[in-house]
Design an enzyme around this catalytic site. Sequence first.
Site, PDB file in Angstrom:
ATOM      1  N   HIS A   1      -3.139  -7.013  -5.562  1.00  0.00           N
ATOM      2  CA  HIS A   1      -3.910  -6.750  -6.778  1.00  0.00           C
ATOM      3  C   HIS A   1      -5.351  -6.462  -6.386  1.00  0.00           C
ATOM      4  O   HIS A   1      -5.864  -7.066  -5.452  1.00  0.00           O
ATOM      5  CB  HIS A   1      -3.852  -7.967  -7.719  1.00  0.00           C
ATOM      6  CG  HIS A   1      -4.265  -7.652  -9.110  1.00  0.00           C
ATOM      7  ND1 HIS A   1      -5.579  -7.655  -9.501  1.00  0.00           N
ATOM      8  CD2 HIS A   1      -3.544  -7.283 -10.193  1.00  0.00           C
ATOM      9  CE1 HIS A   1      -5.640  -7.322 -10.772  1.00  0.00           C
ATOM     10  NE2 HIS A   1      -4.427  -7.087 -11.218  1.00  0.00           N
TER      11      HIS A   1
ATOM     12  N   ASP B   1       3.784  -8.281 -12.290  1.00  0.00           N
ATOM     13  CA  ASP B   1       4.996  -7.464 -12.369  1.00  0.00           C
ATOM     14  C   ASP B   1       6.135  -7.971 -11.496  1.00  0.00           C
ATOM     15  O   ASP B   1       7.261  -7.482 -11.610  1.00  0.00           O
ATOM     16  CB  ASP B   1       4.673  -6.016 -11.963  1.00  0.00           C
ATOM     17  CG  ASP B   1       3.789  -5.336 -12.986  1.00  0.00           C
ATOM     18  OD1 ASP B   1       4.024  -5.571 -14.185  1.00  0.00           O
ATOM     19  OD2 ASP B   1       2.881  -4.595 -12.602  1.00  0.00           O
TER      20      ASP B   1
HETATM   21  N1  ACO Z   1       2.605  -3.736   0.141  1.00  0.00           N
HETATM   22  C1  ACO Z   1       2.147  -3.505   1.391  1.00  0.00           C
HETATM   23  N2  ACO Z   1       0.840  -3.395   1.692  1.00  0.00           N
HETATM   24  C2  ACO Z   1      -0.037  -3.516   0.671  1.00  0.00           C
HETATM   25  C3  ACO Z   1       0.372  -3.760  -0.644  1.00  0.00           C
HETATM   26  C4  ACO Z   1       1.751  -3.871  -0.889  1.00  0.00           C
HETATM   27  N3  ACO Z   1       2.193  -4.099  -2.137  1.00  0.00           N
HETATM   28  N4  ACO Z   1      -0.712  -3.819  -1.449  1.00  0.00           N
HETATM   29  C5  ACO Z   1      -1.762  -3.638  -0.657  1.00  0.00           C
HETATM   30  N5  ACO Z   1      -1.376  -3.449   0.634  1.00  0.00           N
HETATM   31  C6  ACO Z   1      -2.256  -3.289   1.803  1.00  0.00           C
HETATM   32  C7  ACO Z   1      -2.820  -1.872   1.868  1.00  0.00           C
HETATM   33  O1  ACO Z   1      -2.011  -1.017   2.628  1.00  0.00           O
HETATM   34  C8  ACO Z   1      -4.155  -2.131   2.508  1.00  0.00           C
HETATM   35  O2  ACO Z   1      -3.946  -2.353   3.892  1.00  0.00           O
HETATM   36  P1  ACO Z   1      -5.080  -1.906   4.973  1.00  0.00           P
HETATM   37  O3  ACO Z   1      -6.277  -2.736   4.659  1.00  0.00           O
HETATM   38  O4  ACO Z   1      -4.462  -2.189   6.289  1.00  0.00           O
HETATM   39  O5  ACO Z   1      -5.307  -0.433   4.724  1.00  0.00           O
HETATM   40  C9  ACO Z   1      -4.598  -3.474   1.918  1.00  0.00           C
HETATM   41  O6  ACO Z   1      -3.377  -4.150   1.607  1.00  0.00           O
HETATM   42  C10 ACO Z   1      -5.452  -3.351   0.667  1.00  0.00           C
HETATM   43  O7  ACO Z   1      -4.732  -2.585  -0.280  1.00  0.00           O
HETATM   44  P2  ACO Z   1      -5.376  -1.443  -1.181  1.00  0.00           P
HETATM   45  O8  ACO Z   1      -4.325  -0.465  -1.563  1.00  0.00           O
HETATM   46  O9  ACO Z   1      -6.612  -0.927  -0.535  1.00  0.00           O
HETATM   47  O10 ACO Z   1      -5.783  -2.315  -2.429  1.00  0.00           O
HETATM   48  P3  ACO Z   1      -6.110  -1.792  -3.893  1.00  0.00           P
HETATM   49  O11 ACO Z   1      -6.929  -2.840  -4.524  1.00  0.00           O
HETATM   50  O12 ACO Z   1      -6.673  -0.410  -3.859  1.00  0.00           O
HETATM   51  O13 ACO Z   1      -4.671  -1.679  -4.592  1.00  0.00           O
HETATM   52  C11 ACO Z   1      -2.685  -2.312  -5.704  1.00  0.00           C
HETATM   53  C12 ACO Z   1      -4.134  -2.689  -5.387  1.00  0.00           C
HETATM   54  C13 ACO Z   1      -2.636  -0.881  -6.240  1.00  0.00           C
HETATM   55  C14 ACO Z   1      -2.181  -3.228  -6.815  1.00  0.00           C
HETATM   56  C15 ACO Z   1      -1.819  -2.465  -4.425  1.00  0.00           C
HETATM   57  O14 ACO Z   1      -1.839  -3.807  -3.987  1.00  0.00           O
HETATM   58  C16 ACO Z   1      -0.374  -1.985  -4.637  1.00  0.00           C
HETATM   59  O15 ACO Z   1      -0.105  -0.784  -4.516  1.00  0.00           O
HETATM   60  N6  ACO Z   1       0.565  -2.932  -4.987  1.00  0.00           N
HETATM   61  C17 ACO Z   1       1.924  -2.549  -5.256  1.00  0.00           C
HETATM   62  C18 ACO Z   1       2.024  -1.987  -6.681  1.00  0.00           C
HETATM   63  C19 ACO Z   1       1.880  -3.073  -7.729  1.00  0.00           C
HETATM   64  O16 ACO Z   1       2.507  -4.123  -7.661  1.00  0.00           O
HETATM   65  N7  ACO Z   1       1.052  -2.761  -8.758  1.00  0.00           N
HETATM   66  C20 ACO Z   1       0.863  -3.650  -9.897  1.00  0.00           C
HETATM   67  C21 ACO Z   1      -0.510  -4.233  -9.885  1.00  0.00           C
HETATM   68  S1  ACO Z   1      -0.716  -5.357 -11.230  1.00  0.00           S
HETATM   69  C22 ACO Z   1      -0.882  -4.376 -12.570  1.00  0.00           C
HETATM   70  O17 ACO Z   1      -1.456  -3.322 -12.564  1.00  0.00           O
HETATM   71  C23 ACO Z   1      -0.321  -4.813 -13.799  1.00  0.00           C
END
Ligand code: ACO
Length: 431
Positions: A308, A366
């Site tokens: 998140h 979620d």
């Molecule tokens: N699985 C694997 N790796 C992940 C995940 C994941 N679910 N989420 C984040 N990471 C990693 C990224 O690859 C990144 O790694 P790095 O630093 O080596 O590049 C690091 O963790 C940070 O992630 P970002 O994508 O930069 O974080 P951001 O804040 O932009 O994204 C998000 C947040 C979109 C929720 C992300 O965690 C994700 O895609 N999660 C899966 C989708 C999801 O569950 N979305 C629902 C969110 S809650 C809602 O909106 C109701």
Amino acid sequence: MSEKSFTLTNNETGGSIDLPMREGTDGPITVDISSLFQTTGLLTFDPGFMSTASCESAITYIDGEKGILRYRGYPVEQLAERSDFLEVAYLLLYGDLPSAQALLDFRALIGHHTMINESLTQFFDGFHYDAHPMSIMVGVVGSLSAFYHDSLDIHNPRHREICAHRLIAKMPTIAAACYKHNVGEPLIYPRNDLSYVGNYLRMMFATPCDDYEPNPVAEKALNLLFLLHADHEQNASTSTVRLAGSSGANPFACIAAGITSLWGPAHGGANEAVISMLDEIGHTDNIDKYIVKAKDKSDPFRLMGFGHRVYKNYDPRAKIIRSVCHEVLEKLADPDNPKFELALRLEEIALKDPYFVERKLYPNVDFYSGIIYQALGIPSSMFTVMFAIARTAGWIAHWMEMISDPGQRIGRPRQLYTGATQRDYVPIAER
Ligand code: ACO
């Protein structure tokens, strides 16, 4: 307002500027850069709003490090235990908990607006039978902008309020109709003697041949899910509603814009994606393989329902949903639900893995919600629609807060231009 300031020094020119620092009632101190461009000609760069407060708001507070979520100051855990979705919708809209009479009146008002204009019911027929219900919802909610001209002066507080009531009331009717269109059954009209959630379940599951009595366990569980999804400060869809609304656009169209943003798998679409992911993993024996995929940067697979932008701790909503999963599954479905067992094991393994630990990736709202929706008989294509019904309360509360702010102006971000500098047009024969 604080007297503190933040000094920004330009290492190239040696010049500096004092920027005012603002303190809210809770949360990080905020540097007010709104005068920066005018006084220095400099812009700030923050794609994805990693460090930018886009507005002032008094609706919802999150502390992502501590895993805190409060609506209008009330901890979500207390509301989940003692309140219900419509009371929370009132709280979000009006700022305080209602008196007993105000709540009764509010429930009656919402009941009064549950029907949709009969000509709107024909819009559904324009969609192909297998259209995703979110695509139908975006279209139909946007189409509400063609109705209700009696209350569309956004500068009139009473009109804004009626619009909020209409949206909260009509979303379940529209959502259920999206489902009925998919399954080829006639639309079921609302029944206002039922609760908000009970009415929704009936509109989904009753047919003209068989009425449906809402199951109290299902009603309680769905009510809790709606309450937990009702608002979440300046997330992507809420910010979309605010940005669309900042130009003075039609509020129904703004909510349709919010629904569009919610649909994406990085946001509200993740609940549907979690179930697809659990189906794909299939068995606890395969978890390790998928954990490796999630960590592999060359693989687009991510652990859906994990991570998140704000929470760097367990999402408090996920904690509540996880804890009621057992009870709901026991009472409504198979208590040894293999998907829930798989999700629990996946969570356990991920939370011990250094990749997830270092990045502070925890289950979000979620991760477990789809398991409850499935137990209620709601198909996965409807999960994000359910989210949209609930989040409408938050979206419209934010829209009202924004429009009633006397200092409100159009949202207009700038950019760091990286395109071609000026060049002369070349006639086609010379290219
Ligand atoms: N699985 C694997 N790796 C992940 C995940 C994941 N679910 N989420 C984040 N990471 C990693 C990224 O690859 C990144 O790694 P790095 O630093 O080596 O590049 C690091 O963790 C940070 O992630 P970002 O994508 O930069 O974080 P951001 O804040 O932009 O994204 C998000 C947040 C979109 C929720 C992300 O965690 C994700 O895609 N999660 C899966 C989708 C999801 O569950 N979305 C629902 C969110 S809650 C809602 O909106 C109701």
